[in-house]
Design an enzyme around this catalytic site. Sequence first.
Site, PDB file in Angstrom:
ATOM      1  N   ASP A  30       0.813  -1.220   0.000  1.00  0.00           N
ATOM      2  CA  ASP A  30       0.000   0.000   0.000  1.00  0.00           C
ATOM      3  C   ASP A  30       0.837   1.256   0.000  1.00  0.00           C
ATOM      4  OD1 ASP A  30      -2.686  -1.419   1.774  1.00  0.00           O
ATOM      5  OD2 ASP A  30      -2.770  -0.390  -0.150  1.00  0.00           O
ATOM      6  N   GLU A  69      -6.856   0.766   1.010  1.00  0.00           N
ATOM      7  CA  GLU A  69      -6.395   2.052   1.532  1.00  0.00           C
ATOM      8  C   GLU A  69      -6.583   3.095   0.435  1.00  0.00           C
ATOM      9  OE1 GLU A  69      -2.522   2.299   3.716  1.00  0.00           O
ATOM     10  OE2 GLU A  69      -2.155   3.802   2.176  1.00  0.00           O
ATOM     11  N   HIS A 115     -15.290   8.353 -17.568  1.00  0.00           N
ATOM     12  CA  HIS A 115     -15.894   8.759 -18.826  1.00  0.00           C
ATOM     13  C   HIS A 115     -14.926   9.662 -19.552  1.00  0.00           C
ATOM     14  CE1 HIS A 115     -19.849   7.086 -18.163  1.00  0.00           C
ATOM     15  NE2 HIS A 115     -19.836   7.561 -16.941  1.00  0.00           N
ATOM     16  N   CYS A 157     -14.216   5.666 -22.887  1.00  0.00           N
ATOM     17  CA  CYS A 157     -14.567   5.799 -24.298  1.00  0.00           C
ATOM     18  C   CYS A 157     -13.467   6.604 -24.985  1.00  0.00           C
ATOM     19  CB  CYS A 157     -15.881   6.556 -24.451  1.00  0.00           C
ATOM     20  SG  CYS A 157     -17.205   5.845 -23.494  1.00  0.00           S
ATOM     21  N   SER A 183     -16.177   2.532 -25.170  1.00  0.00           N
ATOM     22  CA  SER A 183     -15.889   1.318 -24.400  1.00  0.00           C
ATOM     23  C   SER A 183     -17.162   0.877 -23.728  1.00  0.00           C
ATOM     24  CB  SER A 183     -14.872   1.616 -23.300  1.00  0.00           C
ATOM     25  OG  SER A 183     -13.605   1.705 -23.824  1.00  0.00           O
ATOM     26  N   SER A 185     -19.615  -1.670 -21.241  1.00  0.00           N
ATOM     27  CA  SER A 185     -19.550  -2.333 -19.949  1.00  0.00           C
ATOM     28  C   SER A 185     -19.906  -3.792 -20.132  1.00  0.00           C
ATOM     29  CB  SER A 185     -20.498  -1.672 -18.973  1.00  0.00           C
ATOM     30  OG  SER A 185     -21.786  -1.685 -19.527  1.00  0.00           O
TER      31      SER A 185
END
Lengths: 343, 499
Positions: A30, A69, A115, A157, A183, A185
């Site tokens: 992390d 985290e 987006h 996209c 793009s 989903s």
Amino acid sequence: VCTSRFWFNYRHVANTLSVYRSVKRLGIPDSHIVLMLADDMACNPRNPKPATVFSHKNMELNVYGDDVEVDYRSYEVTVENFLRVLTGRIPPSTPRSKRLLSDDRSNILIYMTGHGGNGFLKFQDSEEITNVELADAFEQMWQKRRYNELLFIIDTCQGASMYERFYSPNIMALASSQVGEDSLSHQPDLGIGVHLMDRYTFYVLEFLEEIHPASQTNMNDLFQVCPKSLCVSTPGHRTDLFQRDPQNVLITDFFGSVRKVEITTETISLDRNVAAFESKFPEEEFATEPLKYAEQLPVAQIIHQKPKQKDWHPPGGFILGLWALIIMVFFKTYGIKHMKHVF
Amino acid sequence: AAPVQVQLVVPIAVVFGPGSVPGDLPRPLPFRDVQEMEISVNLRTSVTSHYEMLYRSTTAQEEAALAAATAREADAALHPLQDATLGSLTMYVVPETSSLLPQGINVYVGKHRSALVRAGGSLAALQAQLREVTQVMSFTASSIAAALSDRVPDGQLSPNARRYLKSSLGYEITFSLLNPDPKSHTVDWDIEGAVNRYVKPVLDKLSLVANFSVDSQILYYAVLGVTPRYDKESSSFLLSAHSLPHVINPVEARLGSSAASLYPVLNFLLYVPERSHSPLYIQDKDGAPVSTNAFHSPRWGGIMVYNVEAPASPQASLPLHVDVDVARVMEVFLAQLRLLFGLSREELSPEFLLESPGNEGLADWELDHLLWAHTVENIATVSTTLTSLAQLLDKIGNIVIKDDVASEVYRAVASVQSAVAKLAMGHLHSAFQASKEAVTSSERAFFDPSLLHLLYFPDDQKFAIYIPLFLPMAVPILLSLAKIVRETRQRKKEPTKMD
């Protein structure tokens, strides 16, 4: 980095958290991950399963757990903060976990989702980052040698437009779709009511599931992930700025953390019978009295400060010229005789 | 990267003991000589080394010191008679037949800034020997290349160079004790005492180079990421060399680091294996167990495996109490610290004998070695930073430079110029301090939060904002202007027409 917020962008948060999990599984701790999320999914009132973010249909895998985290959450995910993290121009009060403390031997992986459009990526529905700004930020990083090699993955996209403008060396870029393509989903989940993941990231994660810390898979295999038949959009990649051949670049160079190790063969010999050491430079003890809060913050001074006189500057050329033009036109159109009405 | 031309001057005194003066001296003693050598890193970066040699014969006190029985005693006796400024070196030439140096050894390097060299006959041979010794004790082409590693074309760096820890204003050292099996072992270590007795002297000597802060912690139930193999022949568990890189990562997730400081962290881990995996040895590439049972990773730190002896009787009650022998552990950790800083003694030719620095951890000349490399690196970093800052300002014309950023830039430039000047005079200490100031100022200027280019309008955004505002406003103005022009022209024509 997940650049969207709101419930219907669940899939972007799930994307980012899944990549985060894979990267942690392959060994990156992390302290070496900067995670930027809007983080409004798990506790969203519309979430039928609170405190979870699922990334597979039928709620197979909860990617939000105890050891996630998040370094920049909610309204801290802004273009400014993102660029500050990349270039290192951070206010001195920022803690270590929110900084990118990389040096010239670090390989950096940047994954962004959200987006986007032709040449920009939308941040939190209120601002955008353009591909020019991103390319400039990477150049700033290169100037200061803040990376050895950089892998940039973007799942939005028209993602390929974001890497068109890069010009710094040692950058490899992957995008989920070309300019002009969207793009898509992957699967909606009827229980939760939203799409859970994006296609490109889903197939990338399937690919990463087979990678373990010692695997020798190289980047060319990653480029083949998610062909058009599965992804509907055409993933693209850019390797011309990268010095090594992608064939020779291991996936674990970026996704995992395999260090160079040497066996220690030298020792020094210490004299055991030595008393406690008196330092040549003793730390000076300053006698301090505990300060009261009021003394540390001069409130009285601040309240009673007179406003600082700002220096007056005469108006600049552009404004002057504009006003001169307007006045001239006014009086020419309406005649000089009206001047006496003004004065 | 910005061009860097630096001249490194090393003042050397070559002292000839009785019976060691070569026959072919060009001038009678004492005389001065200068030897120059250019180390070219890339097309625009070059470092010239400039050895200013003063040849003289011994004084009476030095002769008495050189009459000691062993080289070490001679070195100790000569120390107060030497010039002890940082960066300078003194070489004592002893006759070929001298018994100070053991058989087969031609050079003895002491723990301060002097060396004993056996005379080799001609002056040229002696000078070649002296050059080699000087390089060992100050800087070599490869150590300069390591310092400037971001300018060296890829593929030309030696493996030693890749190990180099970048120069920084401070380092954080963390000692961690990992106990994966608290049910079987209760491990105690007197880390505070160990730090006071063994680590502080070394850090004190290195305090010239950087600020150090030391922490320690104990982690329970922290396991290595790799399962060791059981080896029947030695009835022990083995970690092979190629599984070592995967050991560090699972542990690193559990190691904390101070949230406040931004200095690089060096972690030193002591791992006490579980009872079911004891004893655990590390195997090197040839399959032999490593004597130190430790390994290190450049720029990260080191790990040592501490095996607990099996109890004498199998019915001993668990948990066993273990008192860690911190002295043995610190010997390994401090050796790893030296290696991480790039101070390795392994690649010298066999005719060199190096004095061990004892509890101080490093010899004076090794400190000089670090200072030369760090000074050169700092100067190169500052020039790169300032050049790229200037390029940024060129690109984005309307960035506002605040006054304090400007003053930091001026200070950085002044400091780096002073550093280069001091290096050309041979004052290593003040050159290093100046280079540190230059780095601090230039980093502060470059990373100032106000220089974010996002805050300044790029030109295409200027168009996008101002055109919708001014274009509608400008339409009636332009039309009226056109009307005025037409009227004036008409009026000019009318008088001529009326006539």
